[in-house]
Design a protein around this motif. Structure first.
Motif, PDB file in Angstrom:
ATOM      1  N   ILE A   1       0.840  -1.204   0.000  1.00 31.45           N
ATOM      2  CA  ILE A   1       0.000   0.000   0.000  1.00 31.45           C
ATOM      3  C   ILE A   1       0.873   1.251   0.000  1.00 31.45           C
ATOM      4  O   ILE A   1       0.631   2.201  -0.762  1.00 31.45           O
ATOM      5  N   GLY A   2       1.898   1.288   0.837  1.00 31.88           N
ATOM      6  CA  GLY A   2       2.794   2.439   0.886  1.00 31.88           C
ATOM      7  C   GLY A   2       3.501   2.671  -0.437  1.00 31.88           C
ATOM      8  O   GLY A   2       3.586   3.802  -0.935  1.00 31.88           O
ATOM      9  N   LEU A   3       3.999   1.607  -1.043  1.00 25.96           N
ATOM     10  CA  LEU A   3       4.678   1.721  -2.330  1.00 25.96           C
ATOM     11  C   LEU A   3       3.724   2.163  -3.427  1.00 25.96           C
ATOM     12  O   LEU A   3       4.057   3.039  -4.239  1.00 25.96           O
ATOM     13  N   SER A   4       2.518   1.610  -3.428  1.00 21.67           N
ATOM     14  CA  SER A   4       1.559   1.998  -4.471  1.00 21.67           C
ATOM     15  C   SER A   4       1.123   3.456  -4.315  1.00 21.67           C
ATOM     16  O   SER A   4       0.932   4.161  -5.309  1.00 21.67           O
ATOM     17  N   MET A   5       0.965   3.939  -3.089  1.00 25.27           N
ATOM     18  CA  MET A   5       0.600   5.343  -2.887  1.00 25.27           C
ATOM     19  C   MET A   5       1.735   6.278  -3.322  1.00 25.27           C
ATOM     20  O   MET A   5       1.481   7.340  -3.896  1.00 25.27           O
ATOM     21  N   THR A   6       2.962   5.887  -3.067  1.00 23.04           N
ATOM     22  CA  THR A   6       4.096   6.703  -3.494  1.00 23.04           C
ATOM     23  C   THR A   6       4.184   6.763  -5.017  1.00 23.04           C
ATOM     24  O   THR A   6       4.390   7.836  -5.598  1.00 23.04           O
ATOM     25  N   ILE A   7       4.002   5.641  -5.664  1.00 21.95           N
ATOM     26  CA  ILE A   7       4.048   5.601  -7.130  1.00 21.95           C
ATOM     27  C   ILE A   7       2.877   6.382  -7.714  1.00 21.95           C
ATOM     28  O   ILE A   7       3.043   7.146  -8.679  1.00 21.95           O
ATOM     29  N   ALA A   8       1.682   6.239  -7.134  1.00 19.13           N
ATOM     30  CA  ALA A   8       0.522   6.982  -7.626  1.00 19.13           C
ATOM     31  C   ALA A   8       0.738   8.485  -7.476  1.00 19.13           C
ATOM     32  O   ALA A   8       0.357   9.270  -8.355  1.00 19.13           O
ATOM     33  N   ASN A   9       1.353   8.911  -6.404  1.00 22.17           N
ATOM     34  CA  ASN A   9       1.644  10.331  -6.223  1.00 22.17           C
ATOM     35  C   ASN A   9       2.617  10.827  -7.283  1.00 22.17           C
ATOM     36  O   ASN A   9       2.444  11.931  -7.813  1.00 22.17           O
ATOM     37  N   GLN A  10       3.620  10.052  -7.587  1.00 23.94           N
ATOM     38  CA  GLN A  10       4.581  10.461  -8.612  1.00 23.94           C
ATOM     39  C   GLN A  10       3.925  10.570  -9.987  1.00 23.94           C
ATOM     40  O   GLN A  10       4.283  11.424 -10.781  1.00 23.94           O
ATOM     41  N   ILE A  11       2.957   9.726 -10.261  1.00 22.98           N
ATOM     42  CA  ILE A  11       2.301   9.725 -11.577  1.00 22.98           C
ATOM     43  C   ILE A  11       1.204  10.776 -11.664  1.00 22.98           C
ATOM     44  O   ILE A  11       1.095  11.510 -12.648  1.00 22.98           O
ATOM     45  N   LEU A  12       0.386  10.903 -10.617  1.00 21.99           N
ATOM     46  CA  LEU A  12      -0.822  11.726 -10.688  1.00 21.99           C
ATOM     47  C   LEU A  12      -0.678  13.145 -10.129  1.00 21.99           C
ATOM     48  O   LEU A  12      -1.570  13.963 -10.340  1.00 21.99           O
ATOM     49  N   ALA A  13       0.393  13.450  -9.444  1.00 22.71           N
ATOM     50  CA  ALA A  13       0.520  14.759  -8.792  1.00 22.71           C
ATOM     51  C   ALA A  13       0.629  15.881  -9.818  1.00 22.71           C
ATOM     52  O   ALA A  13       1.278  15.736 -10.857  1.00 22.71           O
ATOM     53  N   LEU A  14      -0.023  17.000  -9.508  1.00 26.09           N
ATOM     54  CA  LEU A  14       0.086  18.180 -10.360  1.00 26.09           C
ATOM     55  C   LEU A  14       1.419  18.866 -10.093  1.00 26.09           C
ATOM     56  O   LEU A  14       1.801  19.072  -8.948  1.00 26.09           O
ATOM     57  N   ARG A  15       2.088  19.247 -11.165  1.00 23.31           N
ATOM     58  CA  ARG A  15       3.370  19.927 -11.031  1.00 23.31           C
ATOM     59  C   ARG A  15       3.278  21.271 -11.729  1.00 23.31           C
ATOM     60  O   ARG A  15       3.271  21.339 -12.951  1.00 23.31           O
ATOM     61  N   ARG A  16       3.205  22.309 -10.937  1.00 19.41           N
ATOM     62  CA  ARG A  16       3.184  23.662 -11.475  1.00 19.41           C
ATOM     63  C   ARG A  16       4.222  24.509 -10.749  1.00 19.41           C
ATOM     64  O   ARG A  16       3.876  25.381  -9.947  1.00 19.41           O
ATOM     65  N   PRO A  17       5.494  24.269 -10.999  1.00 23.49           N
ATOM     66  CA  PRO A  17       6.512  25.040 -10.279  1.00 23.49           C
ATOM     67  C   PRO A  17       6.573  26.482 -10.790  1.00 23.49           C
ATOM     68  O   PRO A  17       6.445  26.753 -11.974  1.00 23.49           O
ATOM     69  N   TYR A  18       6.709  27.413  -9.875  1.00 23.29           N
ATOM     70  CA  TYR A  18       6.952  28.804 -10.229  1.00 23.29           C
ATOM     71  C   TYR A  18       7.899  29.377  -9.182  1.00 23.29           C
ATOM     72  O   TYR A  18       8.119  28.787  -8.126  1.00 23.29           O
ATOM     73  N   SER A  19       8.467  30.529  -9.471  1.00 23.20           N
ATOM     74  CA  SER A  19       9.557  31.055  -8.646  1.00 23.20           C
ATOM     75  C   SER A  19       9.145  31.257  -7.190  1.00 23.20           C
ATOM     76  O   SER A  19       9.917  31.003  -6.274  1.00 23.20           O
ATOM     77  N   GLU A  20       7.939  31.746  -6.949  1.00 24.96           N
ATOM     78  CA  GLU A  20       7.478  31.981  -5.580  1.00 24.96           C
ATOM     79  C   GLU A  20       7.404  30.674  -4.788  1.00 24.96           C
ATOM     80  O   GLU A  20       7.686  30.638  -3.597  1.00 24.96           O
ATOM     81  N   LYS A  21       7.037  29.612  -5.443  1.00 24.38           N
ATOM     82  CA  LYS A  21       6.893  28.318  -4.787  1.00 24.38           C
ATOM     83  C   LYS A  21       8.251  27.686  -4.466  1.00 24.38           C
ATOM     84  O   LYS A  21       8.385  26.940  -3.494  1.00 24.38           O
ATOM     85  N   LEU A  22       9.248  28.001  -5.248  1.00 26.56           N
ATOM     86  CA  LEU A  22      10.552  27.372  -5.098  1.00 26.56           C
ATOM     87  C   LEU A  22      11.488  28.129  -4.158  1.00 26.56           C
ATOM     88  O   LEU A  22      12.598  27.683  -3.901  1.00 26.56           O
ATOM     89  N   VAL A  23      11.056  29.259  -3.619  1.00 32.14           N
ATOM     90  CA  VAL A  23      11.887  30.048  -2.715  1.00 32.14           C
ATOM     91  C   VAL A  23      11.883  29.399  -1.333  1.00 32.14           C
ATOM     92  O   VAL A  23      10.871  28.864  -0.882  1.00 32.14           O
ATOM     93  N   ARG A  24      13.032  29.466  -0.632  1.00 35.47           N
ATOM     94  CA  ARG A  24      13.104  28.953   0.727  1.00 35.47           C
ATOM     95  C   ARG A  24      12.106  29.691   1.608  1.00 35.47           C
ATOM     96  O   ARG A  24      11.858  30.880   1.424  1.00 35.47           O
ATOM     97  N   TYR A  25      11.558  29.008   2.583  1.00 31.36           N
ATOM     98  CA  TYR A  25      10.540  29.587   3.454  1.00 31.36           C
ATOM     99  C   TYR A  25      11.096  29.752   4.861  1.00 31.36           C
ATOM    100  O   TYR A  25      11.609  28.815   5.442  1.00 31.36           O
ATOM    101  N   GLU A  26      11.022  30.969   5.395  1.00 33.10           N
ATOM    102  CA  GLU A  26      11.479  31.230   6.753  1.00 33.10           C
ATOM    103  C   GLU A  26      10.386  31.947   7.533  1.00 33.10           C
ATOM    104  O   GLU A  26      10.419  33.160   7.710  1.00 33.10           O
TER     105      GLU A  26
END
Length: 123
Positions: free
Chosen positions: A23-48
């Motif tokens: 179950i853990g492996l299948s959820m990890t693989i499903a996340n890698q396949i189905l996750a939305l990826r919309r990277p932008y500069s604000e999202k990639l900045v370190r957070y403090e």
């Protein structure tokens, strides 16, 4: 005969462990396949904590910080040893009483040494 009975006792645990792994492996693989990826500069900045990042992320900590942390662990472990001893004090006898006095004396010596060295002074 005894080994078969022992294996039969642990079979449900083995099945559960395999099921959890699958179950853990299948959820990890499903996340890698189905996750939305919309990277932008604000999202990639370190957070403090909501503030803009300042300075280098890797700066040395004071050794005093580590000394305080180690002192906390030492005296916390003391409490962990004292509680079970206090609960079963009536059943242990004189030897256990002397051993605990020696243990507390050693911790007291460590406490006094740390106090004299100024380990409890935060500057």
């Amino acid at each position: 005969m005894g080994e078969t009975v022992l294996a039969a006792k642990y079979l449900p645990i083995l099945i559960l462990a395999i099921l959890v792994f699958i179950i853990g492996l299948s959820m990890t693989i499903a996340n890698q396949i189905l996750a939305l990826r919309r990277p932008y500069s604000e999202k990639l900045v370190r957070y403090e904590c909501g503030l803009p990042p300042s300075g280098e992320p890797r700066h040395p900590f004071s050794v005093k910080f580590y000394a305080i942390a180690i002192l906390f662990v030492v005296f916390d472990v003391e409490a962990v040893f004292l509680y079970p001893w206090a609960v079963s004090f009536g059943h242990l006898g004189a030897f256990a009483y002397v051993e605990m006095i020696v243990f507390i004396a050693l911790l007291l010596v460590a406490y006094v040494y740390a106090w004299i060295r100024g380990a409890f002074q935060w500057e």
